[in-house]
Structures are given as C-alpha cells and as structure tokens.
Design a protein around this motif. Sequence first.
Motif, PDB file in Angstrom:
ATOM      1  N   VAL A  13       0.853  -1.194   0.000  1.00  0.00           N
ATOM      2  CA  VAL A  13       0.000   0.000   0.000  1.00  0.00           C
ATOM      3  C   VAL A  13       0.886   1.240   0.000  1.00  0.00           C
ATOM      4  CG1 VAL A  13      -1.634   1.298   1.422  1.00  0.00           C
ATOM      5  CG2 VAL A  13      -1.895  -1.149   1.189  1.00  0.00           C
ATOM      6  N   GLN A  14       0.390   2.282  -0.611  1.00  0.00           N
ATOM      7  CA  GLN A  14       1.117   3.553  -0.615  1.00  0.00           C
ATOM      8  C   GLN A  14       0.871   4.288   0.696  1.00  0.00           C
ATOM      9  OE1 GLN A  14       2.767   3.758  -3.565  1.00  0.00           O
ATOM     10  NE2 GLN A  14       3.978   5.442  -2.761  1.00  0.00           N
ATOM     11  N   GLU A  15       1.889   4.953   1.202  1.00  0.00           N
ATOM     12  CA  GLU A  15       1.759   5.756   2.425  1.00  0.00           C
ATOM     13  C   GLU A  15       0.592   6.735   2.284  1.00  0.00           C
ATOM     14  OE1 GLU A  15       5.237   8.059   3.278  1.00  0.00           O
ATOM     15  OE2 GLU A  15       4.491   8.755   5.223  1.00  0.00           O
ATOM     16  N   GLY A  16      -0.204   6.850   3.352  1.00  0.00           N
ATOM     17  CA  GLY A  16      -1.326   7.769   3.351  1.00  0.00           C
ATOM     18  C   GLY A  16      -2.635   7.145   2.893  1.00  0.00           C
ATOM     19  N   ARG A  17      -2.552   6.004   2.206  1.00  0.00           N
ATOM     20  CA  ARG A  17      -3.773   5.345   1.747  1.00  0.00           C
ATOM     21  C   ARG A  17      -4.280   4.370   2.798  1.00  0.00           C
ATOM     22  NH1 ARG A  17      -3.857   6.144  -3.954  1.00  0.00           N
ATOM     23  NH2 ARG A  17      -5.993   5.360  -3.861  1.00  0.00           N
ATOM     24  N   ILE A  18      -5.400   3.753   2.510  1.00  0.00           N
ATOM     25  CA  ILE A  18      -5.981   2.797   3.435  1.00  0.00           C
ATOM     26  C   ILE A  18      -5.402   1.398   3.199  1.00  0.00           C
ATOM     27  CG2 ILE A  18      -7.944   2.354   1.898  1.00  0.00           C
ATOM     28  CD1 ILE A  18      -9.659   1.916   4.416  1.00  0.00           C
ATOM     29  N   SER A  19      -5.116   0.700   4.297  1.00  0.00           N
ATOM     30  CA  SER A  19      -4.738  -0.722   4.228  1.00  0.00           C
ATOM     31  C   SER A  19      -5.915  -1.522   4.756  1.00  0.00           C
ATOM     32  CB  SER A  19      -3.511  -1.007   5.090  1.00  0.00           C
ATOM     33  OG  SER A  19      -2.370  -0.348   4.611  1.00  0.00           O
ATOM     34  N   ILE A  20      -6.293  -2.550   4.022  1.00  0.00           N
ATOM     35  CA  ILE A  20      -7.383  -3.428   4.466  1.00  0.00           C
ATOM     36  C   ILE A  20      -6.868  -4.852   4.491  1.00  0.00           C
ATOM     37  CG2 ILE A  20      -9.701  -4.295   4.007  1.00  0.00           C
ATOM     38  CD1 ILE A  20     -10.297  -1.687   2.550  1.00  0.00           C
ATOM     39  N   LEU A  21      -6.829  -5.414   5.699  1.00  0.00           N
ATOM     40  CA  LEU A  21      -6.385  -6.800   5.867  1.00  0.00           C
ATOM     41  C   LEU A  21      -7.598  -7.646   6.225  1.00  0.00           C
ATOM     42  CD1 LEU A  21      -3.909  -4.899   7.515  1.00  0.00           C
ATOM     43  CD2 LEU A  21      -2.835  -6.995   6.787  1.00  0.00           C
ATOM     44  N   ILE A  77      -6.526   0.231   8.289  1.00  0.00           N
ATOM     45  CA  ILE A  77      -5.531   1.164   8.828  1.00  0.00           C
ATOM     46  C   ILE A  77      -5.577   2.412   7.942  1.00  0.00           C
ATOM     47  CG2 ILE A  77      -3.113   1.502   9.442  1.00  0.00           C
ATOM     48  CD1 ILE A  77      -2.758  -1.551   9.348  1.00  0.00           C
ATOM     49  N   VAL A  78      -5.947   3.524   8.573  1.00  0.00           N
ATOM     50  CA  VAL A  78      -6.076   4.783   7.834  1.00  0.00           C
ATOM     51  C   VAL A  78      -5.538   5.948   8.665  1.00  0.00           C
ATOM     52  CG1 VAL A  78      -7.642   6.363   6.643  1.00  0.00           C
ATOM     53  CG2 VAL A  78      -8.188   3.928   6.747  1.00  0.00           C
ATOM     54  N   PRO A  79      -4.596   6.745   8.166  1.00  0.00           N
ATOM     55  CA  PRO A  79      -3.832   6.502   6.947  1.00  0.00           C
ATOM     56  C   PRO A  79      -2.673   5.542   7.230  1.00  0.00           C
ATOM     57  CG  PRO A  79      -3.148   8.568   7.947  1.00  0.00           C
ATOM     58  CD  PRO A  79      -4.246   8.015   8.829  1.00  0.00           C
ATOM     59  N   SER A  80      -2.256   4.826   6.259  1.00  0.00           N
ATOM     60  CA  SER A  80      -1.144   3.896   6.438  1.00  0.00           C
ATOM     61  C   SER A  80       0.173   4.663   6.507  1.00  0.00           C
ATOM     62  CB  SER A  80      -1.086   2.907   5.267  1.00  0.00           C
ATOM     63  OG  SER A  80      -2.302   2.187   5.183  1.00  0.00           O
ATOM     64  N   GLN A  81       1.065   4.155   7.345  1.00  0.00           N
ATOM     65  CA  GLN A  81       2.376   4.778   7.522  1.00  0.00           C
ATOM     66  C   GLN A  81       3.472   3.729   7.305  1.00  0.00           C
ATOM     67  OE1 GLN A  81       2.223   6.262  11.537  1.00  0.00           O
ATOM     68  NE2 GLN A  81       0.725   7.863  11.047  1.00  0.00           N
ATOM     69  N   PRO A  82       4.665   4.136   6.892  1.00  0.00           N
ATOM     70  CA  PRO A  82       5.746   3.157   6.678  1.00  0.00           C
ATOM     71  C   PRO A  82       6.019   2.298   7.906  1.00  0.00           C
ATOM     72  CG  PRO A  82       6.321   5.256   5.679  1.00  0.00           C
ATOM     73  CD  PRO A  82       5.044   5.488   6.446  1.00  0.00           C
ATOM     74  N   LEU A 109       2.298  -6.796   5.448  1.00  0.00           N
ATOM     75  CA  LEU A 109       1.929  -5.488   4.919  1.00  0.00           C
ATOM     76  C   LEU A 109       3.184  -4.659   4.667  1.00  0.00           C
ATOM     77  CD1 LEU A 109      -0.161  -3.228   4.280  1.00  0.00           C
ATOM     78  CD2 LEU A 109      -0.055  -2.602   6.704  1.00  0.00           C
ATOM     79  N   SER A 110       3.281  -4.114   3.471  1.00  0.00           N
ATOM     80  CA  SER A 110       4.373  -3.198   3.132  1.00  0.00           C
ATOM     81  C   SER A 110       3.761  -1.855   2.777  1.00  0.00           C
ATOM     82  CB  SER A 110       5.181  -3.728   1.944  1.00  0.00           C
ATOM     83  OG  SER A 110       5.747  -4.971   2.242  1.00  0.00           O
ATOM     84  N   VAL A 111       4.153  -0.823   3.499  1.00  0.00           N
ATOM     85  CA  VAL A 111       3.662   0.525   3.221  1.00  0.00           C
ATOM     86  C   VAL A 111       4.813   1.313   2.620  1.00  0.00           C
ATOM     87  CG1 VAL A 111       2.644   2.617   4.165  1.00  0.00           C
ATOM     88  CG2 VAL A 111       2.050   0.389   5.142  1.00  0.00           C
ATOM     89  N   LYS A 112       4.620   1.736   1.384  1.00  0.00           N
ATOM     90  CA  LYS A 112       5.698   2.394   0.647  1.00  0.00           C
ATOM     91  C   LYS A 112       5.589   3.907   0.761  1.00  0.00           C
ATOM     92  CE  LYS A 112       6.116  -1.403  -2.583  1.00  0.00           C
ATOM     93  NZ  LYS A 112       6.104  -1.844  -4.003  1.00  0.00           N
TER      94      LYS A 112
END
Lengths: 113, 112
Positions: A13-21, A77-82, A109-112
């Motif tokens: 997921v890109q930093e700042g976007r939502i992660s959904i697991l 997870i909102v917003p996603s962080q590295p 999860l990898s947050v870029k």
Amino acid sequence: DQQVKQNSPSLSVQEGRISILNCDYTNSMFDYFLWYKKYPAEGPTFLISISSIKDKNEDGRFTVFLNKSAKHLSLHIVPSQPGDSAVYFCAASFLSPSGNLIFGKGTKLSVKP
Amino acid sequence: DTAVSQTPKYLVTQMGNDKSIKCEQNLGHDTMYWYKQDSKKFLKIMFSYNNKELIINETVPNRFSPKSPDKAHLNLHINSLELGDSAVYFCASSQDRNQPQHFGDGTRLSIL
C-alpha cells in the motif's frame, strides 16, 4: 484444518492510503477476535480486538469490522504509515476457561513512502 | 522493564539432547502460555497455565513439559529433542481469557 484463514500472504500500500487486511474463520463458536502485529525477530504485539457481540471497534488509525454472518473480519488502517509495515496476524478464541488463541497464517503489509 | 521475557533468544543443540526455555512476566498476569511457530509460520498453542494449574494441553508430545515455579514464570522443558522440534517458541501471558495476550520475543530453537 485451518479455522482462521488469512488468504492474502502479502499486501502493498502507498503511504497515506488505506490498508485493508482480511480474515475468515470457520467456527461460529468463536466469541473474541484479535489482531496482532509482528516485526521480524520480535513477538506479536496486540493491536486491537473485538467481541462477537459487536460489529466494529475503533482505536485511532485502526478499525476492526466483524461480519458474523459471513464469518469475516477485517482490519482497516487509515492513513497507512511506513512504520505499519509488518506481519499482521488475525486470531480468534472460544468461550472456554483456557483463552486459547487460534491464529491465522499472517499477512505481510508493506507501506511504501 | 520488559513485560514478557524469554531466555535464551537462540538455542542450537543436537538431536537427543534435553533443553529448557525460561519465561518470566512482570505484568502480574494470572495466565501464561507457550506457542510454537513452525516453518509454515503458523502460531499454535502448546500449553497454558492459570494460577499454577495446567488448563489446556494441546496435542503435543509428552517430551514437552511446562513447569511453573510461581505465577510469574512458565518454563518449557523439552526432552530427547528431534529435528521436527526446530521452530520459534513464544511465551505469552494475559490477565484472563478476555484480555489480550502479551508475547515475548521468542526463542529460536535449531536442532542439528
């Protein structure tokens, strides 16, 4: 026979976007669900939980949703962080004196940035 | 001030040996657990102790024995180690079954 399943081994997921697991379970007797986060060479760290009598629980950037009819739960997870980059485990337990947790296999999860 | 601590962090030994892994928690919790994470990364419960009584014992070989000298400690003894015992072993504790479990950082056991 896996009672708790995490079908996505990884998520990017890109930093700042939502992660959904996502997590699915097979046993309708589970009454307590948890998400744990794990960094390499460390033990799992408790993140958030939900009782089977609720359908949503929120804690800061983390929200867990439970859909009992579908036997499905998800972690948002909102917003996603590295720093959120880790392996996330879903776990469930029965109504019993033991507190035995049954874990899924985990989603990395990898947050870029 | 580590909440749940395990020693050693790494353990390399030969088949047939007997070894122990120690676990201590300073959280004042009533229940302690041992989990095994195998090569497929599944975390599976092995034992739990509540107030010094074994309350669950999953289908693990009797070569594995938990020993709790007091409420703050749950040690894991393993006799006649086998190749298949190679794994990461995690200790955990919780106040009761409705509270989250807190985990140690694991002990990586490697059998030569």
